[in-house]
Each structure stands twice: as C-alpha cells, then as structure tokens.
Design a protein around this motif. Structure first.
Motif, short mmCIF file in Angstrom:
data_model
loop_
_atom_site.label_atom_id
_atom_site.label_comp_id
_atom_site.label_asym_id
_atom_site.label_seq_id
_atom_site.Cartn_x
_atom_site.Cartn_y
_atom_site.Cartn_z
N ALA A 36 0.98 -1.18 -0.16
CA ALA A 36 -0.08 0.08 -0.03
C ALA A 36 0.96 1.26 0.10
CB ALA A 36 -1.03 -0.05 1.26
N ASP A 37 2.09 1.03 0.57
CA ASP A 37 3.08 2.35 0.48
C ASP A 37 3.91 2.49 -0.63
OD1 ASP A 37 4.73 0.46 1.01
OD2 ASP A 37 5.39 1.12 2.79
N ASP A 38 3.61 1.78 -1.74
CA ASP A 38 4.37 1.52 -3.04
C ASP A 38 5.63 0.98 -2.88
OD1 ASP A 38 2.18 2.84 -4.31
OD2 ASP A 38 2.82 4.84 -4.08
N THR A 39 5.81 0.35 -1.77
CA THR A 39 7.06 -0.59 -1.92
C THR A 39 7.06 -1.77 -2.66
OG1 THR A 39 6.84 -1.22 0.41
CG2 THR A 39 8.09 0.56 0.21
N PRO A 40 7.93 -2.21 -3.23
CA PRO A 40 7.77 -3.56 -3.68
C PRO A 40 7.37 -4.81 -2.99
CG PRO A 40 9.88 -2.40 -4.71
CD PRO A 40 9.40 -1.78 -3.64
N LYS A 41 6.72 -5.64 -3.47
CA LYS A 41 6.67 -6.90 -2.49
C LYS A 41 7.45 -7.80 -3.14
CE LYS A 41 1.64 -6.52 -1.49
NZ LYS A 41 0.28 -7.22 -1.66
N GLU A 42 8.27 -8.02 -2.12
CA GLU A 42 9.60 -9.05 -2.49
C GLU A 42 9.33 -10.25 -3.31
OE1 GLU A 42 12.47 -9.28 0.50
OE2 GLU A 42 12.77 -7.19 0.48
N ASN A 94 9.01 -8.57 -9.27
CA ASN A 94 10.17 -7.96 -8.38
C ASN A 94 11.37 -8.78 -8.24
OD1 ASN A 94 8.44 -5.67 -8.13
ND2 ASN A 94 7.46 -6.72 -6.40
N ASN A 95 11.46 -10.03 -8.72
CA ASN A 95 12.32 -11.04 -8.61
C ASN A 95 13.34 -10.78 -9.89
OD1 ASN A 95 14.03 -13.00 -8.46
ND2 ASN A 95 12.54 -14.48 -7.57
N PRO A 96 14.56 -10.36 -9.64
CA PRO A 96 15.42 -9.88 -10.68
C PRO A 96 15.99 -11.03 -11.47
CG PRO A 96 16.44 -9.70 -8.64
CD PRO A 96 14.99 -9.67 -8.54
N VAL A 97 15.54 -12.44 -11.05
CA VAL A 97 16.10 -13.53 -11.53
C VAL A 97 15.05 -13.88 -12.77
CG1 VAL A 97 15.93 -16.19 -11.19
CG2 VAL A 97 16.77 -14.48 -9.50
N TYR A 98 13.83 -13.35 -12.88
CA TYR A 98 13.12 -13.81 -13.85
C TYR A 98 12.81 -12.37 -14.91
CZ TYR A 98 11.92 -17.84 -11.00
OH TYR A 98 12.12 -18.86 -10.32
#
Lengths: 198, 464
Positions: free
Chosen positions: A52-58, A63-67
C-alpha cells in the motif's frame, strides 16, 4: 491500433503459476481513468506487485530480478473477468509480447490478439514442463514460432503446436488489424444495414 | 436443420464469412461509457475515420460517477476528464449522451432495457463484460475490448468467430427466499468461472420462463462469470409486456410487426447444442461466496469446502481463503460483516430494492454496518420513492444514494477499506475489486438485507 509485426520470438519467460488470474489483478479498476493508451505497464499487477505504501513486494515474481523476458507464463483460466482491454495494454506496455497459458478467458484472448500480444494456449502437461524448466533454470529460453505455430522449450527441446485462427495469424504476422479489413468492405456493411428492420 | 435461438440471431447478422476466420458480425446496438471509449475515439481520430451509424450508439456515464452530490462538479480530476471526453466525443459524432445529471442517466445495462434500446433478436455490444445482461430479451449481447469499440464506431461490425452453444436447463419450483441471483450463483458454483468459456449459453426451463425480466437480466448478467461470452433467454409475453411503450420501442404498426418477428425467436425442436446441462430448482438455496472468484459460492447453510474437495490448484485455493481470512470447513453463517452494497448492473433494479425492503421493513440497520444502497438508474430511484420503498429503508436507518456503478468496481469514492467484509449484490468478488484489500461476499438482495440488519451473514429465510 496497428502494432509491431510478430514472427518468431525467442526469450526467457516470467512464471506466474496461479489459476483464474482475473483482469482486476492484471490492472486494478482505479488505473482505468486514463483517456490515452499509455503507461499501463507501471501498474501491471499493481496490488500483487506493490504494498500500500508503494514499496515492492519482494515475493512477487515481477520484483524478482532472476526472472525476466518477453513471455509471461500464467496458470489456467488466465484473464478472466472484466473485458477491460487495459489489461492487455498493461501486459504489452510492460514488455511482454506473448502470454502462455493452458486456458484463456475469451475476451482477454481476443483483446490480446487485437493489440499484438500473442496468446499461446498449451496443454496442461506442456504448461507444467515450462514451469519446471524455468524453475530449474531461469535463463531457459522459450521459442514461440508463429508461422509454424509451435512453442519450444530450448533447453529440453520439448515442443508443442498451438492453434490460432488463420485470419488472426495473418494479422499478427503483418501487423495490421480488423479495422483495416472492415474499412475495405464498407459497401457490403451498408447494404446489409439497409435490409434491417430495426 | 433445426435452429436454436442463438443460431437464428447470429446467422441473421453475419455480413460476410471469412474462410478459416471470424465472421463479420453486424451490431444493432452499441453502448458506450466513459472508461472504455476514450481510447477508441482517439483511435478513430488518428485514423481519420468517422462514426458510421451514430444513431445505433448510446452513451451513458456510470463507471466513474459519484453517488452523492451529483449536482456538484466531479472532484476527481481523472474521472471528470473521462466524463468530459465521453460528452465531447458524443457531441462531436452525434451520439445521444446521457451524462451525469441527465434524467435518463444510470448504469448502461439498466438504462438500455428501461428505454427500449434493447430488443429481442438484436445484437448488442459494449466495452463492458456485463453486456451479457441484455441477453434476457433474446438478444445476442456481449462485452468487447476497446479496439472493438473503435471497430463498431467506424464500421458497426466486429470480427467474431461464432461461439459454441450450451443450453442450461433449470426446472422446478424455487424455494422460499431463493432469487434469480441464487440461481445464477448456483450454476457458476457448479461450472466454475471457466466452465462456459468458448460457449454462448441459452437458459431454458420453467424457472426462467416464470422469471420476471429483472430476474432474467440478473441471470444473463452473470453469464460472463462462468466464462461464457453471453447468455440468452427466448423472448415471450413477459418480454413483450416489459418492452411495450418503452420510449424507444417500436410503436403502432411497427410494434405489431416487430412482435410477430420476435415470436419466431425460439429454439426449434431438435436443435442441437455442443453441451447441455440440467439442474433442479429444488437443489438451490440462498447462495453466498466465500472466496475470490464468483465460482467460489455455496448454499448459505453449507460450510466452506475443504481444499481437497475443490477442482483445480490447491495453492490458488488456499491463497484465496487466506486473502478472505477464512478457513476450510468454516460455516459462513454468523460471519461478521462491515459493509453492504445493494446495486450494480446485477442487482440495482426496482425488484432488487423491493426484495431488500421486504426484509428490512420494521427492523433497524446494524450499527456497525455501512450500507450503500445505489439504484441502477434515475428511473429506479423514482420508483423507489413512488412505491414507498424509500420510507421503509429510511425508517430502518438506511440512506439512498444516487445512480451509478459505485462499489461494484470502486472506481468512484465508494471503496470498501482494506480488510473489511462486504456483502455485495454485485457480480465480482475478485481481490481488491471493491477497493484495495477489500473482501467481498457475493449474494442476493435478500441475503444482503439480512446481513445489513443483523451485522453477520444470516439466512434470509429466517427473516422472511
């Protein structure tokens, strides 16, 4: 809305193995207030992707740089719910050119075809093979060959063919759309309309 | 070969068949609203095209509109911008426009039938999946994307392969407190949200024959929630009675001619379907959903199914229950709720308000419940006042709002807060549908009314 031609696409893929992913998740209603078709990719899967605070959900796959890659592999019944074409625009705008699923909702599939995203419907077994391959190695490349109507997992060589309406296939290969076709038969349409009662 | 109702309407609208491709399909009536049309008009302008038959398109503002203080300027600048775009585009191309403040304004799928724009045998599209509502009149009606909105504006046609055909029969007598909404939620719970994908559904059997037009609209409205492109019911005297004397219905000799034609729109004996299902009315009780898609519904006295008993992915199922804050095998009865929403293109018609009033009459709204009662149109609003329903709901502690889509998709200010539970008479319980983090329980107006006065999920049969 004419779009880039689609021929053969070879890319890594992003896995999203959930069923019944509806278009409200792909693009929530509050982002449908634009009067132009741009910027929707920023809000693709907004509520799964950001807190809700616009931070990415890990733990969300985007948001996973692997994919990464131009192919999104979804679960069964992908794109159900609202007819909002914005969902297909968001998928395209984010950078996907192809969505793979073992089953698509009708309107979403149509919308994709109309804007240059290729929906590739595969068997449930092949869908599992793709997920397995990606989870084994995120650099696995998938080749989607529209002229041949085949999809291939490059690392294993596993291949399946997919269906596409021949008219839609021609459109995708040439980057033109239905309006181009319809404009050319306006005379027929007017004759038809003149014969109607109401 | 014997033809079905669907075949008759479809085949009579094919301008041209493309070998190996879709049909060029002529559209009789096109509804547009502020959300899915602006980009279509932009496309027209970019291509330098005009609107071929503006008299076949009808514009109404509904998705974004506030449900209070509609006489004031719309505060949200983005919403105001879309509403202005609809008005400007309608004016520029000569399309009739029922904007905010217009006496005919309301939800597109409510005002279409009310005004006789919808008619038997018609082909109807709109950039909204619940266009399937109009199938209640024996029309082929379905939702389209914005590219297709542009197509219809410029050519009055779309390119569409003919869907497969399914017939769903429901026979018998519906029990006390069982409404058309329950019939639809029951069917979806049996078919799942993808069970009718690729099909166009005809509803048949005495349950639908005995249903009012409002009830038929509710059922057809929800066809999309089982994946179907649309649903339809053969027109009959109930249909003709509803349409007679509507503002845009044919008049005089034209009416007689139209009715004579409409009477031929029935599925012939021996017509075949790709799939046929039959249910018994006596198996249906008031329904409620517990999960995050409309297929996750149960009879109100039943428990939430165990994950092992559910078809499909267990992970997806558990994610869904987790979002809702429910456990497998839980009873839905007695679950606390925070919001009640009566309205939408599914249940925002006069009959829905009559049903709601039948329960709340002489009772009081539960203190902790916020209730949004939103009529589908000004005409519905007027009837609520004329029939004394306003007095009943006011005495019970409720407030009537102004027409619009409202909390069905929460594009306006009517948003259910994160974590809160809403019993909604609308059509979708997807994650965040009624506001980010909101939790939606879909149900009939009777179930919504029972929850509104008790504050918990309650069997409406106990209050009737």
């Amino acid at each position: 809305m004419a779009y880039d031609k689609f021929n053969t696409l070879t890319s890594t893929a992003v896995p999203l193995p959930l069923e019944n992913v509806d278009t409200d998740q792909i693009i929530p209603a509050r982002f449908l207030k634009a009067t132009e078709r741009k910027g929707f990719g920023d809000n693709l899967f907004r509520d799964w992707r950001y807190n809700a605070d616009d931070t990415p959900k890990e733990n969300f796959v985007l948001n996973n740089p692997v994919y990464s890659g131009k192919i999104l592999v979804g679960g069964k019944n992908f794109g159900s719910g609202s007819s909002r074409e914005h969902a297909a625009w968001a998928v395209y705008d984010y950078g996907f050119r192809c969505v793979v699923s073992s089953f698509f909702a009708d309107i979403f599939k149509n919308n994709c075809l109309n804007i240059g995203v290729l929906p590739v419907q595969v068997s449930a077994e092949f869908s599992e093979q793709i997920f397995d391959a990606i989870y084994k190695d995120a650099n696995t490349e998938i080749e989607v060959n529209l002229p041949e109507q085949t999809i291939t997992i490059k690392s294993t060589g596993a291949q399946e063919s997919f269906d596409i309406n021949s008219y839609k296939k021609d459109n995708m290969l040439n980057g033109f759309d239905d309006i181009d076709y319809l404009q050319n038969i306006k005379g027929d349409i007017e004759t038809f309309a003149n014969g109607l009662m109401l | 070969m014997s033809k079905s109702l669907f075949d008759k309407v479809w085949d009579s609208h094919v301008v041209r068949k493309i070998e190996g491709g879709p049909d060029v399909f002529f559209i009789d009536r096109h509804f547009i609203h502020e959300v899915t049309s602006p980009v279509a008009f932009l496309g027209l302008k970019n291509r330098g095209l005009s609107v071929l038959y503006p008299e076949r398109t009808f514009a109404t503002a509904d998705h974004n509109t506030p449900t209070i203080n509609q006489h004031l300027p719309v505060e949200d600048p983005l919403s105001a911008n879309q509403l202005k775009a609809l008005e400007d585009n309608s004016n520029e191309y000569g399309i009739s426009h029922w904007g905010l403040g217009h006496k005919k304004n309301g939800i597109v799928h409510v005002v279409g039938p009310e005004n006789g724009i919808t008619f038997p045998g018609a082909t109807i599209v709109c950039g909204d999946s619940h266009t399937s509502t109009h199938g209640a009149f024996g029309a082929i009606a379905f939702g389209i994307g914005t590219s297709e909105v542009e197509m219809v504006l410029s050519t009055q046609c779309i390119m569409q392969p003919k869907p497969k055909k399914m017939r769903i029969n429901v026979n018998g007598q519906l029990g006390k407190g069982v409404t058309p909404k329950d019939v639809a939620l029951y069917i979806i719970s049996k078919l799942t949200t993808s069970g009718a994908t690729g099909y166009f559904v005809e509803y048949a059997g005495d349950v639908f024959e005995n249903m009012t037009m409002e009830g038929r609209m509710t059922v057809c409205n929800l066809s999309i929630e089982m994946g179907a492109r649309g649903g339809m019911i053969a027109p009959d005297e109930t249909t003709f009675e509803y349409l007679k004397d509507k503002p845009l219905s044919p008049k005089g000799e034209a009416w007689d001619k139209a009715v004579a034609h409409w009477k031929t729109l029935k599925t012939e004996e021996g017509a075949t379907f790709d799939k046929e299902l039959t249910f018994s009315a006596s198996d249906i009780e008031p329904m409620i959903t517990y999960g995050t898609n409309p297929g996750m519904g149960i009879g109100i006295s039943n428990n939430i199914p165990n994950a092992d008993a559910v078809e499909g992915g267990v992970a997806t199922y558990k994610k869904s229950l987790d979002y809702m804050g429910y456990e497998e095998n839980d009873s839905m009865l007695g679950k606390k709720i925070d919001y009640v929403f009566l309205g939408s293109c599914t249940n925002g018609r006069i009959e829905d308000f009559r049903a709601f009033a039948s329960i709340v009459k002489g009772k009081q709204k539960a203190d902790h419940v916020t209730a949004w009662l939103v009529p589908g149109s000004h005409e519905v609003e007027d009837k609520i006042k004329e029939e004394g329903i306003l007095d009943i709901i006011t005495e019970a502690g409720f407030v009537l709002r102004q027409p619009g889509c409202s909390a069905c998709l929460a594009m306006n200010d009517d948003k259910v807060p994160a974590g809160k539970y809403a019993v909604s008479t609308s059509n979708r319980n997807f994650e965040g549908r009624q506001g980010p983090g909101s939790r939606t329980l879909l149900a009939s107006p009777l179930v919504a009314a029972a929850a509104a006065v008790t504050g918990v999920v309650t069997d409406p049969r106990d209050l009737l």
